[in-house]
Design a protein around this motif. Structure first.
Motif, mmCIF file in Angstrom:
data_model
loop_
_atom_site.group_PDB
_atom_site.id
_atom_site.type_symbol
_atom_site.label_atom_id
_atom_site.label_comp_id
_atom_site.label_asym_id
_atom_site.label_seq_id
_atom_site.Cartn_x
_atom_site.Cartn_y
_atom_site.Cartn_z
ATOM 1 N N SER A 7 0.838 -1.208 0.000
ATOM 2 C CA SER A 7 0.000 0.000 0.000
ATOM 3 C C SER A 7 0.871 1.255 0.000
ATOM 4 O O SER A 7 0.897 2.020 0.974
ATOM 5 C CB SER A 7 -0.924 0.012 1.223
ATOM 6 N N LYS A 33 -1.411 8.737 5.620
ATOM 7 C CA LYS A 33 -2.754 9.270 5.395
ATOM 8 C C LYS A 33 -3.667 8.898 6.566
ATOM 9 O O LYS A 33 -3.595 7.784 7.088
ATOM 10 C CB LYS A 33 -3.322 8.717 4.097
ATOM 11 N N ALA A 74 -6.814 8.055 6.741
ATOM 12 C CA ALA A 74 -7.664 6.881 6.539
ATOM 13 C C ALA A 74 -6.892 5.590 6.797
ATOM 14 O O ALA A 74 -7.403 4.654 7.428
ATOM 15 C CB ALA A 74 -8.237 6.884 5.122
ATOM 16 N N TYR A 75 -5.646 5.548 6.320
ATOM 17 C CA TYR A 75 -4.842 4.349 6.517
ATOM 18 C C TYR A 75 -4.392 4.211 7.965
ATOM 19 O O TYR A 75 -4.159 3.092 8.441
ATOM 20 C CB TYR A 75 -3.635 4.364 5.575
ATOM 21 N N ARG A 114 -6.305 4.752 10.397
ATOM 22 C CA ARG A 114 -7.437 4.097 11.060
ATOM 23 C C ARG A 114 -7.484 2.605 10.755
ATOM 24 O O ARG A 114 -8.173 1.854 11.454
ATOM 25 C CB ARG A 114 -8.744 4.769 10.640
ATOM 26 N N PHE A 115 -6.770 2.185 9.718
ATOM 27 C CA PHE A 115 -6.700 0.754 9.393
ATOM 28 C C PHE A 115 -5.486 0.107 10.058
ATOM 29 O O PHE A 115 -5.613 -0.876 10.792
ATOM 30 C CB PHE A 115 -6.624 0.562 7.879
ATOM 31 N N SER A 130 -13.469 1.350 11.087
ATOM 32 C CA SER A 130 -12.882 1.584 9.774
ATOM 33 C C SER A 130 -13.251 0.517 8.756
ATOM 34 O O SER A 130 -12.748 0.527 7.637
ATOM 35 C CB SER A 130 -11.356 1.658 9.888
ATOM 36 N N GLY A 136 -16.003 0.032 7.077
ATOM 37 C CA GLY A 136 -16.703 0.530 5.903
ATOM 38 C C GLY A 136 -15.777 1.156 4.887
ATOM 39 O O GLY A 136 -15.970 1.017 3.672
ATOM 40 N N GLU A 137 -14.726 1.848 5.358
ATOM 41 C CA GLU A 137 -13.781 2.505 4.460
ATOM 42 C C GLU A 137 -12.949 1.500 3.674
ATOM 43 O O GLU A 137 -12.511 1.791 2.557
ATOM 44 C CB GLU A 137 -12.839 3.411 5.250
ATOM 45 N N PHE A 138 -12.734 0.346 4.245
ATOM 46 C CA PHE A 138 -11.861 -0.657 3.622
ATOM 47 C C PHE A 138 -12.604 -1.973 3.402
ATOM 48 O O PHE A 138 -12.032 -3.050 3.572
ATOM 49 C CB PHE A 138 -10.621 -0.880 4.493
ATOM 50 N N LYS A 139 -13.871 -1.857 3.031
ATOM 51 C CA LYS A 139 -14.692 -3.054 2.841
ATOM 52 C C LYS A 139 -14.103 -3.976 1.790
ATOM 53 O O LYS A 139 -14.036 -5.197 1.968
ATOM 54 C CB LYS A 139 -16.117 -2.652 2.460
ATOM 55 N N THR A 172 -11.003 -4.184 0.786
ATOM 56 C CA THR A 172 -9.758 -4.770 1.294
ATOM 57 C C THR A 172 -10.042 -5.918 2.249
ATOM 58 O O THR A 172 -9.410 -6.982 2.178
ATOM 59 C CB THR A 172 -8.922 -3.697 2.016
#
Length: 310
Positions: free
Chosen positions: A30, A48, A50-51, A53-54, A189, A191-194, A196
């Protein structure tokens, strides 16, 4: 006999290492996780949000699992002088090697966790790339060690098989993926990375298939081995451990999650977490059942000697 704390040590160490291995591999795949739009000074860039949060919950959960495994080992030793002796007077025993491997994994992964949990942007990108490789290697060592620990005891015929290390590695990978899914979904998180998570669950399905095959080869090798190994395998399949082995390890821990992950496009967040919990339960009881099945009164003393417990 192996105490429950030792089984927890083997399970948590393997599952935590599996999660850290998967996290580092995903991070390597990634490159867009680093925010290239922000100013970079000396090749130091911020991750980032968003990442974060993953990967943040993933690294945090992995380190927590490995640290809890280490705590279980220390509690099982019972005395502070024994715990200190592991680090101050290291030996070639698997307990000592495993303790150092776990400590090294926690220390290395803590740097990556700082990046994703706290947004630390003062690390050089080349340093982080090299560190990922070392974390992945340390994770593989810990995953393999948890199986080699048992396979190194020739006095226990059920464990003295080349199939138990790859079986535990597959179980650790599957448990690590389950921990990742639970950590990401429960922290909001998912939903953001569904997409993945769906791909990860497909990989987990393949790992579970490998685990089922390895478990079958492990049991077959026991039946083709010595009389003691065959009797131990019979305890798993039709004896006092059969209900736990078939009910939790095989059905709930392998078959049901495999069926769920085969239909992962229709699985919601709750179903994904439920499937992950089943995988984790199966991973723990796999080790517990194998530990219990291998033990007999006439070999307890030799096992205690191998563990360094007098």
């Amino acid at each position: 006999m192996l105490e429950d704390l030792v089984v927890w040590y083997l399970f948590l160490g393997g599952a935590g290492a599996g999660l850290l291995f998967v996290s580092t591999v995903l991070e390597m795949l990634s490159p867009q996780a680093i925010d290239s739009s922000r100013a970079c000074q000396g090749a130091r860039c911020a991750p980032k949000p968003a990442y974060r949060r993953f990967f943040g919950p993933s690294y945090g959960m992995g380190i927590a699992a490995v640290a809890l495994g280490m705590l279980c080992l220390l509690l099982d030793l019972g005395r502070s002088d024994r715990a200190l002796a592991i680090f101050l007077q290291p030996t070639l025993s698997f307990i000592s090697v495993g303790a150092y491997a776990l400590a090294a994994l926690v220390a290395l992964a803590a740097v990556l966790a700082a990046i994703w949990l706290f947004g630390a942007d003062f690390f050089h990108r080349l340093f982080v790339r090299v560190l990922r490789v070392f974390v992945a290697i340390a994770s593989l060592v810990v995953m393999a060690y948890t199986g080699l620990f048992l396979a190194s005891m020739p006095s226990v015929p059920l464990w003295a098989t080349p199939w138990i290390p790859p079986l535990f590695v597959a179980s650790a990978l599957s448990s690590g993926i389950a921990l990742m899914v639970c950590a990401v979904v429960l922290t909001g998180s998912g939903g953001e990375f569904k997409a993945t998570l769906q791909r990860i669950q497909k990989i987990d399905a393949a790992v579970i298939v490998c685990e089922i095959l390895l478990l079958g080869l492990f049991v077959l090798a026991a039946f083709l081995g010595s009389e003691t190994a065959r009797m131990s395998a019979e305890r798993l399949l039709a004896g006092d451990l059969a209900a736990l082995f078939w009910g939790i390890v095989v059905v709930l821990g392998l078959v049901v999650p495999l069926a769920c992950e085969a239909l992962n496009r229709r699985m919601g967040a709750r179903a994904a977490v439920f499937s992950g919990i089943l995988v984790l339960a199966g991973g723990f009881f796999l080790r517990w059942c194998i530990a219990q099945a291998g033990m007999a009164p006439d070999i307890v003393s030799s096992v205690m000697a191998a563990l360094g417990i007098q």
